[in-house]
Structures are given as C-alpha cells and as structure tokens.
Design an enzyme around this catalytic site. Structure first.
Site, PDB file in Angstrom:
ATOM      1  N   GLU A  26       0.217 -11.649  -3.538  1.00  0.00           N
ATOM      2  CA  GLU A  26       1.015 -12.498  -2.734  1.00  0.00           C
ATOM      3  C   GLU A  26      -0.013 -13.121  -1.377  1.00  0.00           C
ATOM      4  O   GLU A  26       0.189 -13.798  -0.723  1.00  0.00           O
ATOM      5  CB  GLU A  26       0.682 -10.920  -2.271  1.00  0.00           C
ATOM      6  CG  GLU A  26       0.931  -9.677  -2.319  1.00  0.00           C
ATOM      7  CD  GLU A  26       0.822  -8.821  -3.833  1.00  0.00           C
ATOM      8  OE1 GLU A  26       0.339  -9.701  -4.136  1.00  0.00           O
ATOM      9  OE2 GLU A  26       0.999  -7.979  -4.440  1.00  0.00           O
ATOM     10  N   LYS A  45       1.332  -5.142 -11.660  1.00  0.00           N
ATOM     11  CA  LYS A  45       1.123  -7.260 -11.507  1.00  0.00           C
ATOM     12  C   LYS A  45       1.960  -8.040 -12.570  1.00  0.00           C
ATOM     13  O   LYS A  45       2.922  -8.786 -12.569  1.00  0.00           O
ATOM     14  CB  LYS A  45      -0.367  -7.300 -11.645  1.00  0.00           C
ATOM     15  CG  LYS A  45      -0.997  -6.589 -10.184  1.00  0.00           C
ATOM     16  CD  LYS A  45      -2.440  -8.347  -9.937  1.00  0.00           C
ATOM     17  CE  LYS A  45      -3.198  -6.670  -8.980  1.00  0.00           C
ATOM     18  NZ  LYS A  45      -4.654  -7.433  -9.337  1.00  0.00           N
ATOM     19  N   GLY A  60     -13.234  -4.931  -3.583  1.00  0.00           N
ATOM     20  CA  GLY A  60     -12.724  -5.517  -2.665  1.00  0.00           C
ATOM     21  C   GLY A  60     -12.771  -4.338  -1.637  1.00  0.00           C
ATOM     22  O   GLY A  60     -12.360  -4.756  -0.234  1.00  0.00           O
ATOM     23  N   ARG A  61     -12.161  -3.040  -1.924  1.00  0.00           N
ATOM     24  CA  ARG A  61     -11.765  -2.136  -0.748  1.00  0.00           C
ATOM     25  C   ARG A  61     -13.203  -1.689  -0.096  1.00  0.00           C
ATOM     26  O   ARG A  61     -13.259  -0.736   0.837  1.00  0.00           O
ATOM     27  CB  ARG A  61     -11.352  -0.580  -1.357  1.00  0.00           C
ATOM     28  CG  ARG A  61     -11.774  -0.816  -2.880  1.00  0.00           C
ATOM     29  CD  ARG A  61     -11.080   0.718  -3.514  1.00  0.00           C
ATOM     30  NE  ARG A  61     -11.857   0.895  -4.964  1.00  0.00           N
ATOM     31  CZ  ARG A  61     -11.834   0.774  -5.829  1.00  0.00           C
ATOM     32  NH1 ARG A  61     -11.036  -0.976  -5.648  1.00  0.00           N
ATOM     33  NH2 ARG A  61     -12.326   1.136  -6.911  1.00  0.00           N
ATOM     34  N   HIS A  83       4.119  15.475  16.820  1.00  0.00           N
ATOM     35  CA  HIS A  83       5.203  15.372  17.214  1.00  0.00           C
ATOM     36  C   HIS A  83       6.071  14.677  16.132  1.00  0.00           C
ATOM     37  O   HIS A  83       7.252  14.343  16.308  1.00  0.00           O
ATOM     38  CB  HIS A  83       5.518  14.796  18.200  1.00  0.00           C
ATOM     39  CG  HIS A  83       4.967  14.994  19.606  1.00  0.00           C
ATOM     40  ND1 HIS A  83       5.447  16.330  20.094  1.00  0.00           N
ATOM     41  CD2 HIS A  83       3.396  14.725  20.046  1.00  0.00           C
ATOM     42  CE1 HIS A  83       4.324  16.684  21.858  1.00  0.00           C
ATOM     43  NE2 HIS A  83       3.309  15.740  21.112  1.00  0.00           N
ATOM     44  N   GLU A  91      -7.637   4.005  -4.842  1.00  0.00           N
ATOM     45  CA  GLU A  91      -8.252   3.424  -5.715  1.00  0.00           C
ATOM     46  C   GLU A  91      -9.243   3.553  -6.679  1.00  0.00           C
ATOM     47  O   GLU A  91      -9.695   2.991  -8.045  1.00  0.00           O
ATOM     48  CB  GLU A  91      -7.866   1.867  -4.779  1.00  0.00           C
ATOM     49  CG  GLU A  91      -7.445   0.751  -6.047  1.00  0.00           C
ATOM     50  CD  GLU A  91      -7.746  -0.684  -5.246  1.00  0.00           C
ATOM     51  OE1 GLU A  91      -8.419  -0.835  -4.886  1.00  0.00           O
ATOM     52  OE2 GLU A  91      -6.669  -1.015  -5.430  1.00  0.00           O
ATOM     53  N   LYS A 141     -11.281 -11.952  -2.506  1.00  0.00           N
ATOM     54  CA  LYS A 141     -11.821 -11.917  -3.704  1.00  0.00           C
ATOM     55  C   LYS A 141     -11.473 -13.156  -4.449  1.00  0.00           C
ATOM     56  O   LYS A 141     -12.973 -13.460  -4.846  1.00  0.00           O
ATOM     57  CB  LYS A 141     -12.461 -10.333  -4.043  1.00  0.00           C
ATOM     58  CG  LYS A 141     -13.164 -10.623  -5.008  1.00  0.00           C
ATOM     59  CD  LYS A 141     -13.873  -9.336  -4.818  1.00  0.00           C
ATOM     60  CE  LYS A 141     -14.746  -8.884  -6.406  1.00  0.00           C
ATOM     61  NZ  LYS A 141     -15.070  -7.333  -6.731  1.00  0.00           N
TER      62      LYS A 141
HETATM   63  O1  F6P Z   1      -4.499  -5.265  -6.973  1.00  0.00           O
HETATM   64  C1  F6P Z   1      -5.584  -4.591  -6.429  1.00  0.00           C
HETATM   65  C2  F6P Z   1      -6.453  -5.179  -5.969  1.00  0.00           C
HETATM   66  O2  F6P Z   1      -7.298  -6.006  -6.491  1.00  0.00           O
HETATM   67  C3  F6P Z   1      -7.511  -4.736  -4.915  1.00  0.00           C
HETATM   68  O3  F6P Z   1      -8.672  -3.993  -5.576  1.00  0.00           O
HETATM   69  C4  F6P Z   1      -7.642  -5.467  -3.844  1.00  0.00           C
HETATM   70  O4  F6P Z   1      -8.381  -5.131  -2.817  1.00  0.00           O
HETATM   71  C5  F6P Z   1      -6.332  -6.634  -3.297  1.00  0.00           C
HETATM   72  O5  F6P Z   1      -6.080  -6.241  -4.832  1.00  0.00           O
HETATM   73  C6  F6P Z   1      -7.030  -7.969  -2.860  1.00  0.00           C
HETATM   74  O6  F6P Z   1      -7.933  -8.087  -4.384  1.00  0.00           O
HETATM   75  P1  F6P Z   1      -8.245  -9.885  -3.927  1.00  0.00           P
HETATM   76  O7  F6P Z   1      -9.372 -10.018  -2.842  1.00  0.00           O
HETATM   77  O8  F6P Z   1      -9.037 -10.546  -5.260  1.00  0.00           O
HETATM   78  O9  F6P Z   1      -7.197 -10.667  -3.129  1.00  0.00           O
END
Ligand code: F6P
Length: 519
Positions: A204, A500, A256-257, A373, A342, A198
């Site tokens: 990452e 972060k 995002g979620r 199990h 979240e 987003k």
């Molecule tokens: O660190 C949490 C977060 O901001 C989530 O809310 C989000 O889904 C995820 O990181 C990834 O964010 P982006 O889509 O901006 O890379």
C-alpha cells in the site's frame, strides 16, 4: 489453567451477581481503587473488583514473571522470540545518560543522534531553510500504514493546539481515493512527502509513494528532492531514489505499532516542533519509570491490565470500548485497535502451546459525547456488557464552559452505567406523566437500565504533549502486561501475513480482468 486463574474464576463465580454500587458502602472505596501518576488518575472503583479480586489479579500478574520480563524488555533481551528481536521502543525515549545494550552495543547514542538529526531537519523545514521547488514547505504528506500511520496521525491530531508548522496530511489506504482526495488543492512545489515504512516493502505504502512521485513529476524537475524516508532499510530507500541525508533510520527492535517515538514521529515533529516532541518523549519516559518502579498495587499499566484481564478473561466480556471525552483523541481508538489487537490477538503461547484462556479483546470506540448519540444505547440497555474505558481532561485548551459540559457528560455516563434505573424508578417517572395500568408497566419497562455495568475513568490534567506521551506509554505497557499474563508474544504479527500473500496472488489475475473485480 493455573491455580491462579482458577482462584480468580471461583472468586468471580461468588461475586458475579452483586451490585457494584453496593461496593461503595465501603467509604474508602473510591480512594482505594484509584491510582495515579503526577496529576493523572485512574479510577477503577466502578468495576466489580474488590480487595480480594484485586489481590488475586495482582498475584496472577506477579506469578506470570512480570518483573523479570519487564527487566528483560527494558534491557534489550530478545524477548520477541518468534522474530529473534529485542523490543526497545522505550530506548527511543531514553534519557540522556541511560545505557541500553543490544549485543553489547549501547544503542542510546545512536537514538539520540537520530533524534538530533530529525530535529535539525524539522527546524529547517519549519523555518523555511529546507525549501520545495516552489518555496517554503506548506504541506507534508505522510504515506504509511498501520504503525507507520496510526500513531503519528493520532498524535498529530491530538496535539493540534501546538501546531505551528506546515499542514500535515496522512495517507494510508491503497484505495486511490485516499491519496487522490489528499492531493486535491495541494501545491506539489511546496509539498514534502514522507514515505514511512519500517520495511519499505508494504505494498500500500509503496504504491501510494509511487503515485505521489508521479504527481510531483508532472510539474517538478526533481521530485525526489522533496521526499523523505523513515525506514529500517537504507538499501531500499536508496533504491527508491531518496538521498541518504533525508533518510531517518531505526532498528528492527522497534516494532511498527510501537514506532511513534522515533523517526516515524517525523510528521508530529514537523507539525508541533522538536521541543514539543521532546516533551512528548519525556512524558512517555515518566510512565516508563513509573512502570518499572511503582509497586504493582499502584502501578497504572499493571492495574489497567488487571482490569482488562478481569473483564475479558474472567468475566468473558468480549469487547472493550475506549471512550475519550476529547475530540482530538478521535483517532486513539483506531490506534489502540492496532496496538492491542495486533499485539495480543493470538491463540498460541510463546512456547507454541494453545492458550487456555481467551486472547485479547476486541477494542473499539469513539469520542464522547458523539458516541452518546450513537452506540451508547447498546452499552446502557443491550443484552451484552461492554466494559467502558472513559478518559477526560480536567482542563481543555479552549472554551472552558464547554469543557465543563464535556466533563459532566463523561462522569454522568460512568455513574449511569453503574447505577442504572430500576423498574420502580421508571414506573414512578412514567406515573408522573399520567400513565396507568398495563400501559404504565409496558412503558416503564422500556425505560429500565439494568445498571451494574463496569467502567474505568482516566482523568488527566490537560492534553499536552507530555500528557499524551504518558497516556500512550500507559497503554503500551498495559498491552505488555496483558501479553505476559497470557504468556504470548505481543511483538510479532503473523496473523497479517496470509491475507497479504493471497492479495499478491489475486492481483495479477485481476489485472486486465477489471470486469471481474467485485464479482
Ligand atoms: O501488516 C501489518 C504491519 O506489518 C504492521 O505491523 C505495520 O505497522 C504495518 O504493517 C506497516 O508496516 P511498514 O511500516 O513496514 O510499512
């Protein structure tokens, strides 16, 4: 704490010790405590909620101002007050002709145009018109994390019977093992890389995207030609070198979620095709309409939220297990962890005051029968009560006789949790095995199940794209209702920021000091 919370607590104090099984002396209980939408049924009869408890819970929901807040969300009011944003993931699945305005502009035409553009691109890839530098695309790698990974990864797996496109892989972890293992055996010349973010700043994702580009550059003249971006930031996707025709954008009113329904769902669309993706959206839209129109007492998201509040904030059960008897929903618990934790893992109400009740619960789970199990031992005989949310399809996609076994296991578990096994029953069983005296007593005690452990069961017809859409939208709205009742903002996530920031501070210190890492 409001008088509604107090009333629920006093009711709970009166009924806490009674038997759930005893509630079934009322012959109509199973029906009265089941609600549905089309062929989907939510059975919450195996809980300690009775007519009085249900009425109190629904009053609590009503008094929280749900109707007004729900209308505000669906109509584009900036209900995410701490970020000054509207919350309109539902617009991504709006019907043709729906009008949803943000700052006086109807957002639906833009959403539909993006969906049409996504469909066109997905069709081109799937038909081999969009090609890699070595031929038709065979593999897609979606690089994203959190909401840019969990939703599409969960849905891609869930819809495996509908896959007729390229293989779709998901890479999220900055642990280099994740991308290294994924790239093994994949041909860069026929691979499409989706960078799903987003913000297009997540460390990452940007690190893995760079690694994928370097990998492609080793053998391809133009790696960027096989990259797609899904993001709200056209500026940043351009800076990364991705051509605008392969950028699929969305607005900041998609959290995002909650973003699976738009461009972030590209991996799903490539796997199952645009028509199935539209069925997925249509299922969610059905749930939206049900959530808006159904009376509270028959409203699935409201009822699921009411059960959640009863178990977490009233009974004080700290976790809830999500137990899909559906192997293809094996990523659902992880997806719901982000969605629920979240969204509702917050200690401060919208107005800045501290919560006077617990925030949302710890959500966890695994598919059945595997969990049986592994951790069901604790669920049945541990000292803590874990409310369980079972889900199962009436029909599987294959091997009907195995599906019957799967279903019977699911139904047996909720029954066993509720009924338990008394000391007298356990003693009888062990006596039949020839035990007597103190040894009989000792062995019997190990075989006692306290029972009276609550669960809900969601039964759906078959895991089609449409039904998956309904299930996900059901959980999204459940989270919303719980958030409204708690008075919190379910749409920000400030709690992820501190870690972060500290990681960014530590990383340069570790560079060149690899010997120190982990010490
Ligand atoms: O660190 C949490 C977060 O901001 C989530 O809310 C989000 O889904 C995820 O990181 C990834 O964010 P982006 O889509 O901006 O890379």
């Amino acid at each position: 704490m409001s008088d509604k919370w107090q009333a629920l607590r006093s009711h709970h104090a009166q009924v806490a010790g009674r038997s759930i099984l005893g509630l079934f002396d009322d012959q109509g209980r199973a029906e009265a405590f089941t609600a549905g939408l089309n062929e989907m049924r939510l059975d919450y009869s195996k809980t300690n909620i009775d007519a009085v408890g249900k009425a109190l819970l629904l009053e609590l929901v009503e008094r929280s101002g749900l109707a007004a807040k729900r209308a505000a969300m669906f109509s584009g009011v900036r209900i995410n007050e701490t970020e000054g944003r509207a919350v309109l993931h539902t617009a991504l699945r709006a019907g043709v002709g729906d009008v949803i305005t943000v700052d006086g502009v109807d957002v639906v035409p833009e959403v539909q145009a993006t969906l049409a553009r996504m469909s066109g691109f997905a069709d081109d890839v799937r038909a081999g018109r969009f090609r890699g530098q070595g031929g038709a695309i065979t593999d897609v790698i979606n690089i994203g994390i959190g909401g840019s990974d969990l939703g599409p990864a969960m849905a891609t797996l869930a819809l495996a019977p509908y896959h007729d496109g390229p293989r779709v892989h998901y890479v999220s972890n900055v642990d280099g093992a994740h991308i290294a293992d994924t790239l093994q055996g994949i041909d860069p010349a026929t691979t499409l890389v989706i960078v799903a973010s987003k913000t297009f700043t997540t460390i990452e994702t940007m690190t893995n995207a760079q690694t994928a580009r370097d990998w492609m550059a080793q053998s391809l003249a133009d790696p960027a030609a096989q990259f797609v971006a899904l993001s709200t930031s056209a500026e940043k996707t351009a800076a990364f070198g991705i051509a605008p025709e392969r950028v699929f954008g969305f607005e900041d009113w998609v959290g995002g979620r909650y973003s699976l329904w738009g461009p972030i769902g590209m991996g799903v669309m490539l796997a199952v095709g645009p028509a199935h993706f539209r069925d997925f959206l249509a299922g969610a839209r059905e749930m939206d309409r049900h959530f808006i129109a159904a009376p509270l007492a028959e409203n699935l998201p409201v009822l699921l939220a009411a059960v959640g509040i009863w178990h977490n904030q009233i009974c004080d059960y700290a976790t809830r297990a999500v137990l899909p008897y559906e192997q293809r929903l094996s990523r659902l618990p992880a997806y719901l962890q982000q969605l629920e934790m979240e969204s509702n893992g917050k200690s401060v109400a919208m107005d800045g005051s501290s919560l006077t009740v617990q925030s949302g619960p710890v959500v966890w789970g695994e598919p059945g029968t595997n969990g049986q199990h592994a951790f069901y031992q604790l669920i049945h005989q541990g000292t803590r009560v874990v409310p369980c949310e079972f889900m199962v399809a009436r029909e599987g996609h294959e091997l009907a006789h195995q599906h019957l076994l799967l279903m019977s296991n699911c139904l047996a578990q909720s029954e066993a949790l509720m009924r338990g096994r008394s000391l007298a029953e356990a003693t009888e069983i062990m006596a039949k095995k020839g035990l007597t005296g103190a040894e009989l007593d000792r062995q019997a005690r190990h075989r006692v199940f306290a029972g009276n452990r609550p669960s809900t069961t969601l039964v759906y017809p078959k895991l089609t794209p449409q039904v998956l859409g309904q299930i996900i939208a059901l959980y999204e709205h459940r989270v919303f209702v719980e958030g409204v009742v708690l008075g919190i903002n379910s749409y920000d996530q400030w709690g992820v920021e501190l870690g972060k920031e500290l990681a960014l501070t530590l990383q340069p210190i570790l560079v060149g000091r690899e010997d120190m890492a982990g010490k």
